[in-house]
Design a protein around this motif. Sequence first.
Motif, mmCIF file in Angstrom:
data_model
loop_
_atom_site.group_PDB
_atom_site.id
_atom_site.type_symbol
_atom_site.label_atom_id
_atom_site.label_comp_id
_atom_site.label_asym_id
_atom_site.label_seq_id
_atom_site.Cartn_x
_atom_site.Cartn_y
_atom_site.Cartn_z
ATOM 1 N N GLY A 30 0.808 -1.221 0.000
ATOM 2 C CA GLY A 30 0.000 0.000 0.000
ATOM 3 C C GLY A 30 0.832 1.257 0.000
ATOM 4 N N PRO A 31 1.258 1.752 1.188
ATOM 5 C CA PRO A 31 1.938 3.047 1.234
ATOM 6 C C PRO A 31 3.309 2.979 0.571
ATOM 7 C CG PRO A 31 2.057 1.961 3.361
ATOM 8 C CD PRO A 31 1.117 1.155 2.514
ATOM 9 N N GLY A 32 3.756 4.139 0.133
ATOM 10 C CA GLY A 32 5.064 4.202 -0.508
ATOM 11 C C GLY A 32 4.931 4.166 -2.021
ATOM 12 N N LYS A 33 5.901 4.746 -2.681
ATOM 13 C CA LYS A 33 5.885 4.827 -4.134
ATOM 14 C C LYS A 33 6.985 3.940 -4.707
ATOM 15 C CE LYS A 33 4.233 9.620 -4.272
ATOM 16 N NZ LYS A 33 4.190 9.853 -2.811
ATOM 17 N N HIS A 34 6.730 3.421 -5.899
ATOM 18 C CA HIS A 34 7.720 2.608 -6.582
ATOM 19 C C HIS A 34 7.880 3.104 -8.013
ATOM 20 C CE1 HIS A 34 8.306 -0.504 -3.531
ATOM 21 N NE2 HIS A 34 7.020 -0.349 -3.266
ATOM 22 N N ALA A 35 9.127 3.137 -8.483
ATOM 23 C CA ALA A 35 9.378 3.424 -9.881
ATOM 24 C C ALA A 35 9.117 2.162 -10.695
ATOM 25 C CB ALA A 35 10.827 3.881 -10.064
ATOM 26 N N GLU A 36 9.038 2.328 -12.010
ATOM 27 C CA GLU A 36 8.853 1.155 -12.868
ATOM 28 C C GLU A 36 9.983 0.156 -12.654
ATOM 29 O OE1 GLU A 36 7.927 2.039 -17.022
ATOM 30 O OE2 GLU A 36 7.431 4.075 -16.379
ATOM 31 N N VAL A 37 11.188 0.676 -12.473
ATOM 32 C CA VAL A 37 12.363 -0.157 -12.227
ATOM 33 C C VAL A 37 13.152 0.462 -11.094
ATOM 34 C CG1 VAL A 37 14.605 -0.877 -13.164
ATOM 35 C CG2 VAL A 37 12.553 -1.092 -14.555
ATOM 36 N N GLU A 38 13.602 -0.368 -10.157
ATOM 37 C CA GLU A 38 14.445 0.085 -9.055
ATOM 38 C C GLU A 38 15.606 -0.885 -8.915
ATOM 39 O OE1 GLU A 38 11.800 0.182 -5.734
ATOM 40 O OE2 GLU A 38 10.756 1.982 -6.410
ATOM 41 N N GLY A 39 16.743 -0.359 -8.462
ATOM 42 C CA GLY A 39 17.893 -1.240 -8.342
ATOM 43 C C GLY A 39 19.108 -0.538 -7.782
ATOM 44 N N ALA A 40 20.265 -1.182 -7.968
ATOM 45 C CA ALA A 40 21.532 -0.668 -7.459
ATOM 46 C C ALA A 40 22.584 -0.762 -8.544
ATOM 47 C CB ALA A 40 21.963 -1.452 -6.226
ATOM 48 N N ILE A 41 23.567 0.131 -8.464
ATOM 49 C CA ILE A 41 24.666 0.152 -9.425
ATOM 50 C C ILE A 41 25.976 0.192 -8.650
ATOM 51 C CG2 ILE A 41 24.499 2.677 -9.653
ATOM 52 C CD1 ILE A 41 25.516 2.367 -12.530
ATOM 53 N N ALA A 42 26.957 -0.555 -9.117
ATOM 54 C CA ALA A 42 28.264 -0.580 -8.466
ATOM 55 C C ALA A 42 28.998 0.729 -8.720
ATOM 56 C CB ALA A 42 29.086 -1.753 -8.981
ATOM 57 N N PRO A 43 29.731 1.245 -7.725
ATOM 58 C CA PRO A 43 30.430 2.521 -7.915
ATOM 59 C C PRO A 43 31.472 2.471 -9.024
ATOM 60 C CG PRO A 43 31.065 1.481 -5.834
ATOM 61 C CD PRO A 43 29.886 0.721 -6.357
ATOM 62 N N ASP A 44 32.093 1.313 -9.267
ATOM 63 C CA ASP A 44 33.081 1.208 -10.347
ATOM 64 C C ASP A 44 32.443 1.504 -11.702
ATOM 65 O OD1 ASP A 44 34.904 0.506 -8.450
ATOM 66 O OD2 ASP A 44 34.944 -1.627 -8.950
ATOM 67 N N LEU A 45 31.258 0.964 -11.915
ATOM 68 C CA LEU A 45 30.559 1.229 -13.171
ATOM 69 C C LEU A 45 30.142 2.685 -13.254
ATOM 70 C CD1 LEU A 45 29.241 0.415 -15.809
ATOM 71 C CD2 LEU A 45 27.273 -0.431 -14.507
ATOM 72 N N LEU A 46 29.700 3.254 -12.147
ATOM 73 C CA LEU A 46 29.286 4.651 -12.151
ATOM 74 C C LEU A 46 30.448 5.564 -12.523
ATOM 75 C CD1 LEU A 46 27.364 6.989 -11.607
ATOM 76 C CD2 LEU A 46 27.917 6.787 -9.173
ATOM 77 N N VAL A 47 31.608 5.315 -11.939
ATOM 78 C CA VAL A 47 32.779 6.150 -12.244
ATOM 79 C C VAL A 47 33.111 6.076 -13.737
ATOM 80 C CG1 VAL A 47 35.263 6.388 -11.889
ATOM 81 C CG2 VAL A 47 33.746 6.073 -9.928
ATOM 82 N N LYS A 48 33.026 4.878 -14.328
ATOM 83 C CA LYS A 48 33.293 4.742 -15.762
ATOM 84 C C LYS A 48 32.288 5.546 -16.583
ATOM 85 C CE LYS A 48 35.508 0.193 -15.646
ATOM 86 N NZ LYS A 48 35.406 -1.220 -16.081
ATOM 87 N N LEU A 49 31.012 5.505 -16.158
ATOM 88 C CA LEU A 49 29.986 6.263 -16.886
ATOM 89 C C LEU A 49 30.231 7.761 -16.776
ATOM 90 C CD1 LEU A 49 26.818 4.211 -15.862
ATOM 91 C CD2 LEU A 49 27.890 4.283 -18.118
ATOM 92 N N LEU A 50 30.650 8.212 -15.582
ATOM 93 C CA LEU A 50 30.950 9.632 -15.401
ATOM 94 C C LEU A 50 32.124 10.050 -16.270
ATOM 95 C CD1 LEU A 50 30.542 9.911 -11.525
ATOM 96 C CD2 LEU A 50 29.035 10.911 -13.243
ATOM 97 N N GLU A 51 33.138 9.211 -16.334
ATOM 98 C CA GLU A 51 34.310 9.530 -17.140
ATOM 99 C C GLU A 51 33.961 9.581 -18.627
ATOM 100 O OE1 GLU A 51 37.067 6.540 -15.977
ATOM 101 O OE2 GLU A 51 37.768 7.648 -14.206
ATOM 102 N N ARG A 52 33.125 8.628 -19.061
ATOM 103 C CA ARG A 52 32.707 8.627 -20.464
ATOM 104 C C ARG A 52 31.884 9.864 -20.802
ATOM 105 N NH1 ARG A 52 30.697 2.338 -21.285
ATOM 106 N NH2 ARG A 52 32.765 1.362 -21.126
#
Length: 403
Positions: A205-227
């Motif tokens: 009931g209470p609370g909102k959900h996005a269509e997709v929810e999840g987690a991302i590893a910081p190593d991948l995030l850093v690569k995406l930021l650099e790109r």
Amino acid sequence: MRVMGFFLALLFGLAPPAIAEPIKQSDLRGHIEMLASDAFEGRKPGTIGENLTITYIANRLARDGILPGLDYGAYYDPVALVERTAGKGKIALISGGSPSGKASKVKPNLMAIRGAEAAYAVDLPLVYAGFGIDRNGQLLPGVAGKAVIINAETPDWDEAIGSARSRREMLISAGARAVLVYNDKAGPSRRLLRRFSQPTLRRAGPGKHAEVEGAIAPDLLVKLLERAGLTDWKTDDLLEAEDFAVRDLGVRLVASGATSVQPIQSHNVLGRIKGNGSSDEAVMLMGHWDHFGICEAASKAHKICNGAVDNASGIAALLEVAEHLAAGPRLDRDIYILATTAEESGLLGAYAFVDTHPDLVRRLVAVFNLDTIAIATGGTKVAVIGKGRTTLDGDVEQVARET
């Protein structure tokens, strides 16, 4: 036992009651051995382990003359939950920010996601939003219709900023279609990825959900930021910038799959020790009864997370203190004994109790939460989480010294 003496003395106004039989180590051990036995299967909500656990707690309260805490004469307070489990799915990042770009598959140890409903399919521009809000707590613009990455930690520059969950809900309200969280530290990062790849409980009931929810590893995030051209920045440096804004990473998140959505009926357990009627105020002692259940692979010799310390030990102390309070003289205030469900999934039972019983919550002048009884050598100092935030500090310090 010092912990029990501490609570008894504090609740009796710095003067411990006359107790014919003091609480013994064997009393606590008996509760812990029962609640943490393999028969209870790790006390996961919605399992036979829950049934055994809440029955044990309620029967013990009734045996000690502690009344049901609910107005309709019951100990069991229902808490509706939903368990979501990620099924088979595909995750890819498409470079160039358009559907015609080159796609690269994402390894499961770098990103874990699931949908809010049974099936999901998204193709969304991916953006980085830091904490999702600015230093004034205002939501950052530019998230509507996108997959948004945010930091799950509380920002160092303002501890008053809301939890990752509240910030996620703000993003969803603003139109974000997917929300991914991360943590810079290795241990918490692995736990976040595991959370979204394994069954997870949330309140129904209470609370909102996005269509997709999840987690991302910081190593991948850093690569995406650099790109994306942010080669001179570390993630933390980006967050500290005064002019921080949502950053388009120049890629699209393409994901599809299935999610098992299973409703679960769980329960808090609530008991009441009536006061002498001279005050409408109340005090609460609480602890969570749940743990992680059967948590290891079928190939392991021992598959159960028994939860002896966390939190069979806290429930053992809760029950023993409740027994002695019930046997002692009537206090001015009612005392409520609350054992909550789904604490390990994010304090879900506690949140449900607050939402369901606002009138009782308004009566509470103090709440003491027993979350594990620490294993420590004699003479170890008392540690209090919450010191400096209430008017009880002086009483706590005096009782701690005396006991």
